[in-house]
Enzyme design. Sequence first.
Site, short mmCIF file in Angstrom:
data_model
loop_
_atom_site.label_atom_id
_atom_site.label_comp_id
_atom_site.label_asym_id
_atom_site.label_seq_id
_atom_site.Cartn_x
_atom_site.Cartn_y
_atom_site.Cartn_z
CB CYS A 1 -0.91 0.02 1.23
SG CYS A 1 -0.04 0.20 2.79
CG ASP B 1 -12.96 -12.33 -32.13
OD1 ASP B 1 -14.17 -12.31 -31.84
OD2 ASP B 1 -12.24 -11.33 -32.13
CB CYS C 1 24.22 -35.60 -28.55
SG CYS C 1 25.49 -36.18 -27.39
#
Length: 847
Positions: free
Chosen positions: A34, A508, A104
């Site tokens: 805060c 969409d 590898c």
Amino acid sequence: MTTEDPDTPDGGPATPTDRQGDAVSRFAVPEMDCPSCASKVESSVETLPGVEAIDPQVTTGTLTVRYDGSATAETEIVERIRSAGYAVEDRAETLRLSVPDMDCASCAGKVESALSTVDGLESYETQPTTGTVVLTRDGSHPTDESIVDAIESAGYDVTETSETGATDAGTDDDLWTSPRALKTWASGVVLAVGLGLEFLVPGANAQVGTVLGSALHVADLLFLVAVAVGGQAILHNGYYSARNLNLDIDLLMSIAILGALTASLAFGEALYFEAATLAVLFSIAELLERYSMDRARDSLEELMDLSPDEATVRRDGEEVVVPVDTVDVGERVVVRPGDKIPLDGDVIDGESAVNQAPITGESVPVDKTVGDEVYAGTINEGGYLEIQVTSTAGENTLSRIVEMVEDAQSNKTEREQFVERFSAYYTPVVVAFAVLVTVASPVVLGTTLSTAVVYGLTLLVLACPCAFVISTPVSVVSGITSAAKNGVLIKGGNHLEAMGAVDVVAFDKTGTLTKGELTVTDVIPLNGNSEGEVLQCARGLEARSEHPIGEAIVAEAGDGGEREVAAFESITGKGVRAELGGVPHFAGKPGLFEELGFDLSHVHATTDGGLVTKTAQQLCERNNCLDLLDETVPELQAEGKTVVLVGTEDELEGVIAVADEVRPEARAAVARLKSMGIGKTVMLTGDNERTAGAIAEQVGVDDYAAELLPDEKVAHVEELDAASDGGVAMVGDGINDAPALATATVGVAMGAAGTDTALETADVALLSDDLSKLPYLYDLSGRANGVIRQNVWASLGVKAALALAVPFGYVPIWLAVLAGDAGMTTAVTGNAMRLSNVEAEALDTEP
């Protein structure tokens, strides 16, 4: 590298030095949540000498302090934070090490075994395809030195330590002239001379002595020299493998070489040639394997090299050239024509065309002017630009893309997981088979003991699954880096694999199939007015409106011809009213004018004096310009457009249609997906049924669903997935469609460049607003799946065939070396690199 101070007991983060020599530290203070908490911490810390700036960030619980490192220590800052009543949380640090020789799966296994002995490591991940080790440690413990020592104890050098994960593949010249290569060439020459004496000039191959009763000739001595020179690195690595209990190719090859020498002494039948052949050919194959892996790494290196090392910064009225990592957020960077843009930022002066292809894959340079965003690594094609930096070198869009491409290896595909599980059983089984063949061949097949030993040694060479294990990740890395160079960011091999298997693509509408911005599409002047007059009248009415439709009309009308506006009034849900030049005017839905007493079915229209749209012109010709509105308004609405009428209380002046335009490439992208094998395309939108139907018809999707809330989109995606065989890809903007994207098999975000949320949350991000990248993505994923299948089954099939043929004498030991292990590794790597040549095709953008 940026590391934490080793003297800091609380995991305080990095203390880099800025351009003035000040130190900057960041602390995790989670209880500082805060403004009053931040004030207390700030008041406590600012009492220390040398503290120059304090930045408490309550939302993230982070405190950043700039201070004079010679006057105040980081530990003192930690103490002052504590004295204010707040704890400083230990912070894990991610460290990236470049280990180029780790190329590898068996190499990675040795490194992991060594790191498992280091206390304090929270996690570690080896990435052999990029030669990188990524570690997470608790604060500054263990130290860099202890981590590097552990890796080097496994037999691998660490060439770079950083937080950027830079790899150091080296150049071809470095590889072919390295100490390993020079020893290989020397041992090859000695082996060739020995072979010449053995088979071409046997008279010169005199006996020079005996060893344990066995004759030793000049050629045998040369073979031993070849083993000593060429096999040095093999035996060195084999020693580390044995020490870490890793049954890998280095250990197996070491056993094979030493076994051949031992058999020569024990059985009196010289196998010096076999030992020398193993040493030389395996060393050559290792070099070829390293060359192939370097080529795979180069594709990622190209991404890293996009950003320049230096930037021209305007400081104190002067231009200075400085390293990019010393440029702070908020500083001004100067970019001249032809230069690369060094950091993400906003243009504050100048205008130019910027080639964004390295980031977004866009083929055409994008015009940039004041206020526009630019990305690090893009190229300033023409004009002069001044840019205000918005992110530092390690946090810009390019850096995040590179990091995500590297980290994509951690998301293993299903095939990769299968391969790793299978390989855990493969090596022990083949080693056991080698022992069985060695013991049983003389009895079952009647071979000599020395021949049986050669069979066993040959099987040991085939026992390592290197090519099998590397076949999938090298394909994944090649595919993902190829996609990144074409403006498509794939967040993991699992998503690459899944995208190639989907058979349904859901879109969409707004911002995906359409541009997401309302524009004026039709202007139809009435009663003798011109198109310009209609627009200017509408502009005066809509100038004070904050509605997107009004903004689109104002933008289309432009400046000029403004009328005096008075008595503006917004008629909620219907339109606006205002006095223009003292005459009341209206702009709004057709229903507003019907309320004013207009009978729209009997309004006569004229096109005199103004250019009309194609739609209006066709209607005019068909109806002889009579009753135009009676048909025009319904047809415009049927096309998914919003119709705005403009006029006075007594006369209609014109019709304006506004719509969210379909992307020019949308229809071609949908058609291309269908031609490539996508079984069904669907549009999911929250827009109204009429608009959705019009857009669906324009772009050519198979089905659509309209007026959907976010949770209803999720339900539709789940239904599509349940009915599909290969899964569903959902394409959206990455933020508004987040629930549906997360539900789909693969979530694809549009236009994600520079957007933190989309980059972090999407499975796949199309970095530009270009739907043509979607067919490219599907094509690349399908090809990648094909390459992975080819590599997996070819490497496994060749190994199995050779192993089964060994007891019958069909596989000499040199063939096992070249074809069975490093040769196959080179082959699967080369096959995977074909993915780097897959490029996005331009699609037809004609409507």
